[in-house]
Design a protein around this motif. Structure first.
Motif, PDB file in Angstrom:
ATOM      1  N   MET A 183       0.838  -1.203   0.000  1.00  0.00           N
ATOM      2  CA  MET A 183       0.000   0.000   0.000  1.00  0.00           C
ATOM      3  C   MET A 183       0.876   1.256   0.000  1.00  0.00           C
ATOM      4  SD  MET A 183      -3.203   0.837   2.488  1.00  0.00           S
ATOM      5  CE  MET A 183      -2.395   1.864   3.661  1.00  0.00           C
ATOM      6  N   ASN A 184       0.414   2.286  -0.712  1.00  0.00           N
ATOM      7  CA  ASN A 184       1.193   3.526  -0.771  1.00  0.00           C
ATOM      8  C   ASN A 184       1.257   4.226   0.586  1.00  0.00           C
ATOM      9  OD1 ASN A 184       1.907   3.318  -3.383  1.00  0.00           O
ATOM     10  ND2 ASN A 184       0.463   4.854  -4.154  1.00  0.00           N
ATOM     11  N   LYS A 185       2.417   4.839   0.840  1.00  0.00           N
ATOM     12  CA  LYS A 185       2.563   5.631   2.058  1.00  0.00           C
ATOM     13  C   LYS A 185       1.856   6.978   1.847  1.00  0.00           C
ATOM     14  CE  LYS A 185       5.605   3.100   4.436  1.00  0.00           C
ATOM     15  NZ  LYS A 185       5.280   2.523   5.730  1.00  0.00           N
ATOM     16  N   ARG A 186       1.288   7.489   2.935  1.00  0.00           N
ATOM     17  CA  ARG A 186       0.595   8.782   2.836  1.00  0.00           C
ATOM     18  C   ARG A 186       1.507   9.902   3.357  1.00  0.00           C
ATOM     19  NH1 ARG A 186      -3.425   5.610   4.679  1.00  0.00           N
ATOM     20  NH2 ARG A 186      -3.064   6.343   6.809  1.00  0.00           N
ATOM     21  N   ILE A 187       1.588  10.943   2.560  1.00  0.00           N
ATOM     22  CA  ILE A 187       2.440  12.079   2.949  1.00  0.00           C
ATOM     23  C   ILE A 187       1.620  13.370   2.893  1.00  0.00           C
ATOM     24  CG2 ILE A 187       4.499  13.436   2.377  1.00  0.00           C
ATOM     25  CD1 ILE A 187       5.703  10.953   1.140  1.00  0.00           C
ATOM     26  N   LEU A 188       1.709  14.145   3.967  1.00  0.00           N
ATOM     27  CA  LEU A 188       1.062  15.461   4.002  1.00  0.00           C
ATOM     28  C   LEU A 188       2.147  16.526   3.823  1.00  0.00           C
ATOM     29  CD1 LEU A 188      -1.390  17.339   4.644  1.00  0.00           C
ATOM     30  CD2 LEU A 188      -0.762  17.133   7.055  1.00  0.00           C
ATOM     31  N   VAL A 189       1.935  17.444   2.877  1.00  0.00           N
ATOM     32  CA  VAL A 189       2.906  18.513   2.646  1.00  0.00           C
ATOM     33  C   VAL A 189       2.304  19.838   3.102  1.00  0.00           C
ATOM     34  CG1 VAL A 189       4.359  19.675   0.962  1.00  0.00           C
ATOM     35  CG2 VAL A 189       3.739  17.282   0.625  1.00  0.00           C
ATOM     36  N   VAL A 190       2.970  20.495   4.059  1.00  0.00           N
ATOM     37  CA  VAL A 190       2.447  21.758   4.578  1.00  0.00           C
ATOM     38  C   VAL A 190       3.416  22.890   4.254  1.00  0.00           C
ATOM     39  CG1 VAL A 190       1.624  22.976   6.622  1.00  0.00           C
ATOM     40  CG2 VAL A 190       1.435  20.490   6.505  1.00  0.00           C
ATOM     41  N   ASP A 191       2.967  23.831   3.428  1.00  0.00           N
ATOM     42  CA  ASP A 191       3.783  24.997   3.082  1.00  0.00           C
ATOM     43  C   ASP A 191       2.800  26.080   2.672  1.00  0.00           C
ATOM     44  OD1 ASP A 191       6.998  25.341   1.715  1.00  0.00           O
ATOM     45  OD2 ASP A 191       5.465  26.912   1.573  1.00  0.00           O
ATOM     46  N   ASP A 192       3.107  27.329   3.049  1.00  0.00           N
ATOM     47  CA  ASP A 192       2.139  28.382   2.737  1.00  0.00           C
ATOM     48  C   ASP A 192       2.101  28.710   1.252  1.00  0.00           C
ATOM     49  OD1 ASP A 192       4.787  29.420   3.536  1.00  0.00           O
ATOM     50  OD2 ASP A 192       3.953  31.322   2.855  1.00  0.00           O
ATOM     51  N   ASP A 193       3.096  28.247   0.502  1.00  0.00           N
ATOM     52  CA  ASP A 193       3.140  28.563  -0.923  1.00  0.00           C
ATOM     53  C   ASP A 193       2.517  27.414  -1.737  1.00  0.00           C
ATOM     54  OD1 ASP A 193       3.871  29.048  -3.563  1.00  0.00           O
ATOM     55  OD2 ASP A 193       5.686  30.122  -2.930  1.00  0.00           O
ATOM     56  N   PRO A 194       1.359  27.650  -2.368  1.00  0.00           N
ATOM     57  CA  PRO A 194       0.679  26.560  -3.092  1.00  0.00           C
ATOM     58  C   PRO A 194       1.532  25.994  -4.220  1.00  0.00           C
ATOM     59  CG  PRO A 194      -0.662  28.573  -3.095  1.00  0.00           C
ATOM     60  CD  PRO A 194       0.627  28.918  -2.439  1.00  0.00           C
ATOM     61  N   ALA A 195       2.371  26.829  -4.834  1.00  0.00           N
ATOM     62  CA  ALA A 195       3.199  26.315  -5.928  1.00  0.00           C
ATOM     63  C   ALA A 195       4.202  25.292  -5.399  1.00  0.00           C
ATOM     64  CB  ALA A 195       3.920  27.462  -6.620  1.00  0.00           C
ATOM     65  N   ILE A 196       4.706  25.533  -4.201  1.00  0.00           N
ATOM     66  CA  ILE A 196       5.664  24.572  -3.640  1.00  0.00           C
ATOM     67  C   ILE A 196       4.970  23.249  -3.317  1.00  0.00           C
ATOM     68  CG2 ILE A 196       7.104  24.059  -1.608  1.00  0.00           C
ATOM     69  CD1 ILE A 196       8.163  26.806  -1.716  1.00  0.00           C
ATOM     70  N   THR A 197       3.809  23.321  -2.664  1.00  0.00           N
ATOM     71  CA  THR A 197       3.140  22.061  -2.320  1.00  0.00           C
ATOM     72  C   THR A 197       2.771  21.296  -3.594  1.00  0.00           C
ATOM     73  OG1 THR A 197       1.072  23.292  -2.095  1.00  0.00           O
ATOM     74  CG2 THR A 197       2.250  22.794  -0.077  1.00  0.00           C
ATOM     75  N   ARG A 198       2.382  22.042  -4.644  1.00  0.00           N
ATOM     76  CA  ARG A 198       2.018  21.379  -5.903  1.00  0.00           C
ATOM     77  C   ARG A 198       3.228  20.661  -6.495  1.00  0.00           C
ATOM     78  NH1 ARG A 198      -1.192  25.009  -7.882  1.00  0.00           N
ATOM     79  NH2 ARG A 198       0.361  26.297  -8.890  1.00  0.00           N
ATOM     80  N   MET A 199       4.380  21.336  -6.504  1.00  0.00           N
ATOM     81  CA  MET A 199       5.586  20.733  -7.094  1.00  0.00           C
ATOM     82  C   MET A 199       6.041  19.513  -6.288  1.00  0.00           C
ATOM     83  SD  MET A 199       6.245  22.284  -9.734  1.00  0.00           S
ATOM     84  CE  MET A 199       5.374  23.676 -10.408  1.00  0.00           C
ATOM     85  N   VAL A 200       5.980  19.620  -4.977  1.00  0.00           N
ATOM     86  CA  VAL A 200       6.399  18.485  -4.148  1.00  0.00           C
ATOM     87  C   VAL A 200       5.471  17.302  -4.420  1.00  0.00           C
ATOM     88  CG1 VAL A 200       6.624  17.645  -1.775  1.00  0.00           C
ATOM     89  CG2 VAL A 200       7.450  19.925  -2.364  1.00  0.00           C
ATOM     90  N   LYS A 201       4.181  17.577  -4.486  1.00  0.00           N
ATOM     91  CA  LYS A 201       3.190  16.521  -4.731  1.00  0.00           C
ATOM     92  C   LYS A 201       3.445  15.846  -6.081  1.00  0.00           C
ATOM     93  CE  LYS A 201      -1.860  16.254  -5.450  1.00  0.00           C
ATOM     94  NZ  LYS A 201      -2.410  15.199  -4.604  1.00  0.00           N
ATOM     95  N   LEU A 202       3.622  16.666  -7.138  1.00  0.00           N
ATOM     96  CA  LEU A 202       3.836  16.113  -8.476  1.00  0.00           C
ATOM     97  C   LEU A 202       5.040  15.181  -8.494  1.00  0.00           C
ATOM     98  CD1 LEU A 202       3.242  19.177 -10.836  1.00  0.00           C
ATOM     99  CD2 LEU A 202       1.969  17.021 -10.800  1.00  0.00           C
ATOM    100  N   ASN A 203       6.146  15.662  -7.886  1.00  0.00           N
ATOM    101  CA  ASN A 203       7.371  14.875  -7.941  1.00  0.00           C
ATOM    102  C   ASN A 203       7.282  13.595  -7.108  1.00  0.00           C
ATOM    103  OD1 ASN A 203       9.667  16.110  -9.576  1.00  0.00           O
ATOM    104  ND2 ASN A 203       8.871  17.891  -8.481  1.00  0.00           N
ATOM    105  N   LEU A 204       6.646  13.692  -5.946  1.00  0.00           N
ATOM    106  CA  LEU A 204       6.553  12.495  -5.109  1.00  0.00           C
ATOM    107  C   LEU A 204       5.586  11.487  -5.725  1.00  0.00           C
ATOM    108  CD1 LEU A 204       6.525  13.961  -1.487  1.00  0.00           C
ATOM    109  CD2 LEU A 204       8.331  12.599  -2.545  1.00  0.00           C
ATOM    110  N   GLU A 205       4.471  11.980  -6.280  1.00  0.00           N
ATOM    111  CA  GLU A 205       3.481  11.046  -6.843  1.00  0.00           C
ATOM    112  C   GLU A 205       3.986  10.387  -8.116  1.00  0.00           C
ATOM    113  OE1 GLU A 205      -0.728  12.381  -4.890  1.00  0.00           O
ATOM    114  OE2 GLU A 205      -0.323  13.088  -6.928  1.00  0.00           O
ATOM    115  N   GLN A 206       4.907  11.067  -8.798  1.00  0.00           N
ATOM    116  CA  GLN A 206       5.477  10.512 -10.018  1.00  0.00           C
ATOM    117  C   GLN A 206       6.180   9.182  -9.752  1.00  0.00           C
ATOM    118  OE1 GLN A 206       6.929  12.961 -13.612  1.00  0.00           O
ATOM    119  NE2 GLN A 206       8.645  12.809 -12.210  1.00  0.00           N
ATOM    120  N   THR A 207       6.669   8.987  -8.519  1.00  0.00           N
ATOM    121  CA  THR A 207       7.358   7.733  -8.197  1.00  0.00           C
ATOM    122  C   THR A 207       6.360   6.581  -8.091  1.00  0.00           C
ATOM    123  OG1 THR A 207       7.086   8.002  -5.816  1.00  0.00           O
ATOM    124  CG2 THR A 207       9.051   8.981  -6.794  1.00  0.00           C
ATOM    125  N   GLY A 208       5.071   6.916  -7.920  1.00  0.00           N
ATOM    126  CA  GLY A 208       4.047   5.878  -7.808  1.00  0.00           C
ATOM    127  C   GLY A 208       3.991   5.226  -6.442  1.00  0.00           C
TER     128      GLY A 208
END
Lengths: 635, 133
Positions: free
Chosen positions: B1-26
């Motif tokens: 099962m995939n691990k769940r990660i919460l990303v907290v940053d006040d900048d939406p662009a940063i959270t979006r980039m972190v999410k995209l890159n981490l999810e790309q690993t599947g």
């Protein structure tokens, strides 16, 4: 340097047209200095000024009052019960509350105010204070700002009334105390109590400590008295820091036996890094530092934003830092000229009048000595001017850095992660080059910010006796991969065992990393870097090479030379090498801050650093540090 | 099962980039949160295996969030890694990715490094936990 500043004071009197109050003919002017605490080495300079007659020479009869429990020095001075007082940075708050206080001079360049917590484990941090009982006095605004900066809100600690008794910490009646790093640790050390010290400076809050202040009224009515009192006090401080044991005897004999001799010795030693007497002229205040404190107060809502310092900072010699030095310099040159002319005149006259040979010779010698002294003074003036200008430059660069780091690094993060994501999506070769260029650009920007942050931190050194060869070994280990990639060999030539130096190995390693990477970049591909460490007894020529007057002829130092066989540097750059943002490297290979940072670190260690071209080609960096001796720990 | 990660940053662009890159690993499910004060709530709902936490945020600092999590009996075991902009070269050299006992990553971070730090974290967690028998 100290001698030089004494000279400056004398010179200031001559040039500034200050009429020194003539003391002998008139009755002395009686004034009172109100201390902010009980008698201790913390006020050493004032006792020295009184005992050595500096105040008397300034026409003043000074009474020194210690603070009574609950007494408020600011109130006492404002009520006119004392003309002068010893205050803290909280003077800013008083000023904002409409009280007409004026800061005359800063004695403690850094505040001794810290939090001391019982040590529970070696890895504990300031954040472990959450949930603890902390003895914090009501005026602990500086520590309050520190906790806020660290993200610890006050309602997450249990605040106890301060007993000012370190025994309470030892006995477990509290877990942490607000304390002066200059005295309370003495009792903790004696009790073999394990503790940790947290200083606001570690999170960038750098307040001044004790200062000397007066009121606008006093300054308006008695400007000369203020000037004379300030100058005599600073002279006292200069003396006290050079002769701590003598002043301790004085405190014990005439002021207080509340504490032991050992205690006062501890206090005197702890004060040295806070006063920096070897680097900063005692009494010096920088408006930028006061603004930093005002901003910090504004951060915790204790001052309005953009608080104005107008009228708050006393200026003993308007425009002192630049024009004044130039003026002194010009005057010194003029004097040299005049004395030269007088010498010539006298020599001629002498000949004509056929004075006795012995007399002529003596007059000539005196003049010769004066002439040499003036020449030396001229050299020292130039050096002091350069040092002042540099400290100023570094300070403004640092302040800027702390402000922009956050704002710049976030966009860089977005760009970097965005580029990395896109490069997975579009993996053709032609795209790769473009994306790599973008990544390179991000690294460059990031490196500049990191260097700037290094400057802005100004953390206190953690010094201990160390072998410099180990520091260099460590530096080589850390950047070995970069050097091997360029096919550069490192040749060591070392004396072992090496005399120890008193230094912070973590900070020094940065210096060697910077110097070694510079050497490697200068070489480019294929070459060698030679590192020579030795212990030498300084000759006059060595002193000339080191370029700084920190050392004396005959002194034992540890010297390190880092020689490369690169192309060297154009001689016209020699003066600029240590300037922030000066770089000879191609665009993008260096931030231009490495040498500025390195030099700052070396100077903080009381050492010297210089870089020159070698006659046989290539460049050579020379560093010198004082050899460690038990009694030099204080320097 | 995939691990769940919460990303907290006040900048939406940063959270979006972190999410995209981490999810790309599947290998990860990523949720983002841009309001510091909603981070605790989001943790309670999402029950992440790991939180990537920005230190400097308006309103509430990352360290305050971490302290609140540690004080909460239900959430105190939540693991987090700090993201910070205030790192000097000296600190990078000295601390080996640890400040005050917590893992931190310096901004700006590359996607490779980000994935490596997260993977290392989970690998270490796994070796700490008792075996499946």
């Amino acid at each position: 340097m100290k001698q030089f500043f004494q000279w400056l004071t004398t010179f200031a009197c001559l040039l500034g047209g200050l009429s020194l109050p003539v003391s002998s003919a008139y009755a002395l002017d009686a004034v009172t200095l109100q201390l902010k605490w009980t008698h201790a080495f913390q006020f050493a300079g004032y006792y020295a000024a009184k005992e050595l007659g500096y105040y008397r020479e300034a026409g003043l009869d000074v009474r020194i009052d210690e603070a009574l429990p609950g007494g408020d020095p600011v109130k006492i001075v404002l009520e006119g019960k004392a003309e002068f007082g010893v205050g803290t940075s909280a003077l800013l708050l008083e000023r904002n509350a409409g009280k007409p206080v004026v800061a005359l001079a800063v004695i403690f360049q850094h505040s001794p105010y810290v939090l001391i917590a019982r040590q529970q484990n070696a890895a504990q941090t300031i954040h472990d204070i959450i949930g603890m009982r902390v003895m914090l006095e009501p005026q602990a605004d500086e520590l309050q700002a520190y906790l806020k900066q660290e993200g610890i809100s006050l309602n997450r600690i249990t605040r106890l009334e301060h007993s000012y008794d370190p025994q309470d910490l030892i006995d477990g009646k509290t877990d942490a105390i607000a304390a002066y790093v200059t005295n309370q640790p003495y009792y903790l050390n004696r009790a073999n109590f394990a503790y940790q010290v947290y200083t606001p400076r570690s999170s960038g809050i750098d307040f001044y400590g004790d200062n000397l202040f007066t009121t606008e009224q006093e300054l308006r009515v008695h400007p000369e008295r203020v000037k004379a009192f300030r100058a005599a006090s600073l002279r006292g401080w200069q003396y006290a820091m050079e002769h701590p044991e003598e002043i301790i005897d004085l405190i014990l004999a005439k002021y207080s036996q509340r504490h032991t001799r050992d205690y006062y010795l501890f206090e005197a030693k702890q004060m040295i890094p806070l006063l920096h007497p070897e680097l900063v002229e005692i009494g010096y205040m920088h408006p930028g530092r006061w603004l930093h404190m005002a901003e910090t107060y504004a951060d915790i809502g204790m001052l309005p934003r953009n608080f104005s310092l107008k009228g708050f900072l006393y200026d003993p010699n308007p425009k002192l830092d630049l024009t004044w030095l130039y003026r002194s310099l010009a005057a010194a040159l003029l004097l040299i000229g005049v004395i030269g002319a007088v010498a010539l005149y006298i020599a001629r006259n002498n000949r004509r009048l056929a004075h006795s040979l012995a007399e002529r010779k003596r007059a000539g010698e005196v003049l010769q000595q004066k002439h040499e002294k003036l020449l030396e003074t001229e050299r020292e003036l130039l050096k002091a001017y350069e040092l002042l200008a540099e400290v100023d430059r570094l300070e403004s660069a640092g302040r800027l850095a702390a402000g922009v780091a956050h704002e710049v690094k976030n966009p860089l993060t977005i760009i970097r992660l965005g580029v990395d994501y896109l490069s997975e999506q579009f993996s053709q070769e032609s795209n790769k080059e473009v994306l790599d260029d973008v990544r390179g650009a991000i690294d460059r920007a990031d490196n500049v910010i990191k260097d700037l942050l290094d400057i802005s931190r100004q953390q206190p050194l953690v010094r201990r006796p160390i072998n410099i060869n180990q520091v260099i070994d460590n530096a080589i280990r850390l950047i070995k991969h970069k050097i091997e990639r360029r096919n550069i060999a490192i040749v060591r030539s070392r004396n072992d065992p090496m005399p120890l130096i008193y230094a912070d190995p973590d900070r020094l390693v940065q210096v060697f990393i910077n110097l070694l990477s510079n050497a490697a970049q200068a070489i480019g591909q294929d070459g060698n870097i030679e590192i020579v460490t030795r212990s030498i007894c300084l000759s006059e020529r060595d002193l000339e090479l080191s370029g700084m007057s920190m050392f004396r002829v005959g002194e034992q130092v540890v010297a390190v030379e880092i020689r490369d066989n690169g192309p060297g540097f154009p001689t016209e750059y020699e003066k600029k090498l240590f300037e922030p943002f000066f770089t000879t490297k191609p665009m993008g290979e260096g931030s231009g801050l490495g040498l500025a940072v390195s030099r700052g670190i070396v100077i903080m260690h009381g050492g010297s650093i210089s870089i020159s071209n070698r006659p046989e080609g290539g460049a050579s960096a020379l560093l010198m540090f004082r050899v460690y001796r038990e009694h030099l720990k204080n320097e | 099962m995939n691990k769940r990660i919460l990303v907290v940053d006040d900048d939406p662009a940063i959270t979006r980039m972190v999410k995209l890159n981490l999810e790309q690993t599947g290998r990860y499910d990523v949720r983002t949160e841009n309001m510091g004060r909603r981070a605790i709530e989001a943790t309670r709902e999402f029950r992440p295996d790991l939180i990537l936490l920005d230190v400097m945020m308006p309103g509430m600092l990352g360290s305050e969030i971490a302290a609140q999590l540690q004080a909460d009996p239900e959430l105190r075991t939540t693991k987090f890694i700090f993201l910070t902009a205030f790192v000097t070269k000296g600190e990078e050299l000295r601390s080996g990715g640890q400040i005050g006992g917590h893992t931190f990553v310096a901004k700006p971070i590359s996607a490779d490094n980000l994935c490596r730090v997260v993977e290392d974290h989970f690998r270490q967690q796994q070796s700490k936990e008792p075996g499946p028998n």
